[in-house]
Design an enzyme around this catalytic site. Structure first.
Site, PDB file in Angstrom:
ATOM      1  N   ASN A 107       0.829  -1.217   0.000  1.00 22.49           N
ATOM      2  CA  ASN A 107       0.000   0.000   0.000  1.00 22.49           C
ATOM      3  C   ASN A 107       0.856   1.257   0.000  1.00 22.49           C
ATOM      4  O   ASN A 107       0.632   2.175   0.769  1.00 22.49           O
ATOM      5  CB  ASN A 107      -0.940  -0.015   1.204  1.00 22.49           C
ATOM      6  CG  ASN A 107      -2.138   0.885   1.011  1.00 22.49           C
ATOM      7  OD1 ASN A 107      -2.630   1.048  -0.096  1.00 22.49           O
ATOM      8  ND2 ASN A 107      -2.609   1.483   2.080  1.00 22.49           N
ATOM      9  N   ARG A 112       8.235   6.534  -2.476  1.00 18.99           N
ATOM     10  CA  ARG A 112       8.285   6.592  -1.015  1.00 18.99           C
ATOM     11  C   ARG A 112       8.927   5.339  -0.420  1.00 18.99           C
ATOM     12  O   ARG A 112       9.552   5.398   0.640  1.00 18.99           O
ATOM     13  CB  ARG A 112       6.874   6.801  -0.432  1.00 18.99           C
ATOM     14  CG  ARG A 112       6.894   7.525   0.898  1.00 18.99           C
ATOM     15  CD  ARG A 112       5.521   8.025   1.273  1.00 18.99           C
ATOM     16  NE  ARG A 112       4.709   6.968   1.825  1.00 18.99           N
ATOM     17  CZ  ARG A 112       4.720   6.608   3.108  1.00 18.99           C
ATOM     18  NH1 ARG A 112       5.492   7.241   3.959  1.00 18.99           N
ATOM     19  NH2 ARG A 112       3.947   5.659   3.538  1.00 18.99           N
ATOM     20  N   ARG A 152       3.518  -0.042   8.955  1.00 19.57           N
ATOM     21  CA  ARG A 152       4.334  -1.219   8.652  1.00 19.57           C
ATOM     22  C   ARG A 152       5.427  -1.446   9.681  1.00 19.57           C
ATOM     23  O   ARG A 152       6.160  -2.436   9.593  1.00 19.57           O
ATOM     24  CB  ARG A 152       4.954  -1.075   7.271  1.00 19.57           C
ATOM     25  CG  ARG A 152       3.938  -0.724   6.184  1.00 19.57           C
ATOM     26  CD  ARG A 152       4.616  -0.207   4.936  1.00 19.57           C
ATOM     27  NE  ARG A 152       3.665   0.387   3.997  1.00 19.57           N
ATOM     28  CZ  ARG A 152       3.244   1.642   4.080  1.00 19.57           C
ATOM     29  NH1 ARG A 152       3.677   2.437   5.060  1.00 19.57           N
ATOM     30  NH2 ARG A 152       2.386   2.105   3.195  1.00 19.57           N
ATOM     31  N   LYS A 194       1.497 -11.650  -2.309  1.00 19.20           N
ATOM     32  CA  LYS A 194       2.196 -10.780  -3.255  1.00 19.20           C
ATOM     33  C   LYS A 194       3.625 -10.513  -2.816  1.00 19.20           C
ATOM     34  O   LYS A 194       4.564 -10.610  -3.626  1.00 19.20           O
ATOM     35  CB  LYS A 194       1.415  -9.474  -3.421  1.00 19.20           C
ATOM     36  CG  LYS A 194       1.905  -8.588  -4.542  1.00 19.20           C
ATOM     37  CD  LYS A 194       2.954  -7.642  -4.044  1.00 19.20           C
ATOM     38  CE  LYS A 194       3.560  -6.865  -5.204  1.00 19.20           C
ATOM     39  NZ  LYS A 194       4.612  -5.967  -4.744  1.00 19.20           N
ATOM     40  N   PRO A 211       4.136 -12.071  -8.990  1.00 21.39           N
ATOM     41  CA  PRO A 211       3.563 -11.099  -8.037  1.00 21.39           C
ATOM     42  C   PRO A 211       2.398 -10.329  -8.652  1.00 21.39           C
ATOM     43  O   PRO A 211       2.524  -9.765  -9.731  1.00 21.39           O
ATOM     44  CB  PRO A 211       4.740 -10.150  -7.747  1.00 21.39           C
ATOM     45  CG  PRO A 211       5.971 -10.938  -8.098  1.00 21.39           C
ATOM     46  CD  PRO A 211       5.566 -11.833  -9.219  1.00 21.39           C
ATOM     47  N   ASP A 213       0.219  -7.286  -8.116  1.00 23.50           N
ATOM     48  CA  ASP A 213      -0.088  -6.007  -7.472  1.00 23.50           C
ATOM     49  C   ASP A 213      -1.220  -5.341  -8.254  1.00 23.50           C
ATOM     50  O   ASP A 213      -1.811  -5.952  -9.143  1.00 23.50           O
ATOM     51  CB  ASP A 213       1.154  -5.124  -7.433  1.00 23.50           C
ATOM     52  CG  ASP A 213       1.499  -4.597  -8.811  1.00 23.50           C
ATOM     53  OD1 ASP A 213       1.317  -5.355  -9.776  1.00 23.50           O
ATOM     54  OD2 ASP A 213       1.911  -3.444  -8.934  1.00 23.50           O
TER      55      ASP A 213
END
Length: 257
Positions: A107, A112, A152, A194, A211, A213
């Site tokens: 997310n 970033r 996280r 993922k 993966p 996403d």
DNA sequence: CACCAGGTGGAAC
DNA sequence: GTTCCACATGGT
């Protein structure tokens, strides 16, 4: 045929599998892998890749020319994708660094993710290398949060604790089956399907990985009738995924939602 | 101001 | 088994 020709540094280092390389104004790429700093450009790569560590890191052993040929023969779309994404290699990154980096990726956006990963390295090591499991495990949540991890923080701490304690043995996953390795990684909080697939692809070179996403979900729904990556691309699925991801993010191949 | 980003855990059906 | 939603943060 010289396999050096199959490696495009810019695409490989900027396609979203590694988060520690940046483009300098002179066109060279600088970054750190594990504890090794590197500056590399298209003109210096021949010499750099004569070093066995970097030769393996950039996956120069794999026959990308054949892989591209095979994938581009599948359909007109895949031919365009291969042409556009040609030069991408799947890196052989450090498992722990890849684990933490892709926990951070959830997310989140690539810009970033890079910022946070670099913040961890600069604040927790002397030489800007990637923090060891024990160093990360010794951090408190508040410290981790200050590096920009957001929610996280607890996932990173759980991962570092499980690796530092030996509960998770990352090197042993090289010898495990794909599903075994996947299940093992998913014991870590913040590691789902993922993220586990990303770790297995970008650190363990498992091309069975695919993966999914937000971008890949759009691609598979809009271009491949929601078929499975491994069914479409077989043993080249992981590589195909990365070519598609790169193409989708840089073109208008798919539309949002 | 909303909405999105290389998702996942956990609760509620 | 599935569906829904909160989650920190910065960029657009």
């Amino acid at each position: 045929m010289d396999r050096l020709d199959s490696l495009d540094l810019a695409k490989t280092l900027d396609c979203g599998q590694a988060f520690r390389f940046n483009l300098a104004s002179n066109g060279s790429w600088s970054g750190v892998a594990g504890s090794r700093a590197l500056t590399i450009s298209e003109t210096t790569k021949t010499q750099i890749l004569s070093d066995s560590f970097w030769f393996h890191y950039f996956d120069m052993d794999f026959d990308y020319e054949s892989a591209c040929k095979e994938l581009s023969g599948l359909s007109p779309l895949m031919q365009r994708v291969v042409t556009y994404s040609q030069g991408i290699h799947i890196l052989n990154q450090d498992p722990f660094e890849t684990l933490i980096s892709f926990i951070i990726s959830q997310n989140n956006n690539i810009k970033r993710i890079k910022k946070i990963v670099n913040s961890l390295c600069q604040n927790l090591t002397e030489d800007n290398s990637f923090p060891s499991p024990s160093v990360l495990a010794s951090c408190d949540l508040q410290t981790l949060r200050s590096f920009g991890l957001g929610f996280r923080d607890k996932y990173v701490l759980d991962a570092a604790t499980k690796v530092a304690s030996g509960l998770i043995d990352l090197p042993s996953l090289f010898d495990a089956s794909f599903t075994e390795a996947c299940d093992c990684l998913k014991q870590i909080k913040g590691v789902g399907d993922k993220v586990a697939n990303c770790i297995l692809l970008f650190a363990y070179h498992r091309f069975e990985s695919f993966p999914m996403d937000v971008w890949m979900k759009r691609v598979m729904a809009q271009c491949f009738d929601n078929k499975k990556g491994t069914d479409l691309f077989g043993p080249l699925a992981g590589f195909a995924q990365q070519l598609l991801f790169f193409y989708a993010r840089n073109n208008e191949l798919v539309s949002p939602q």
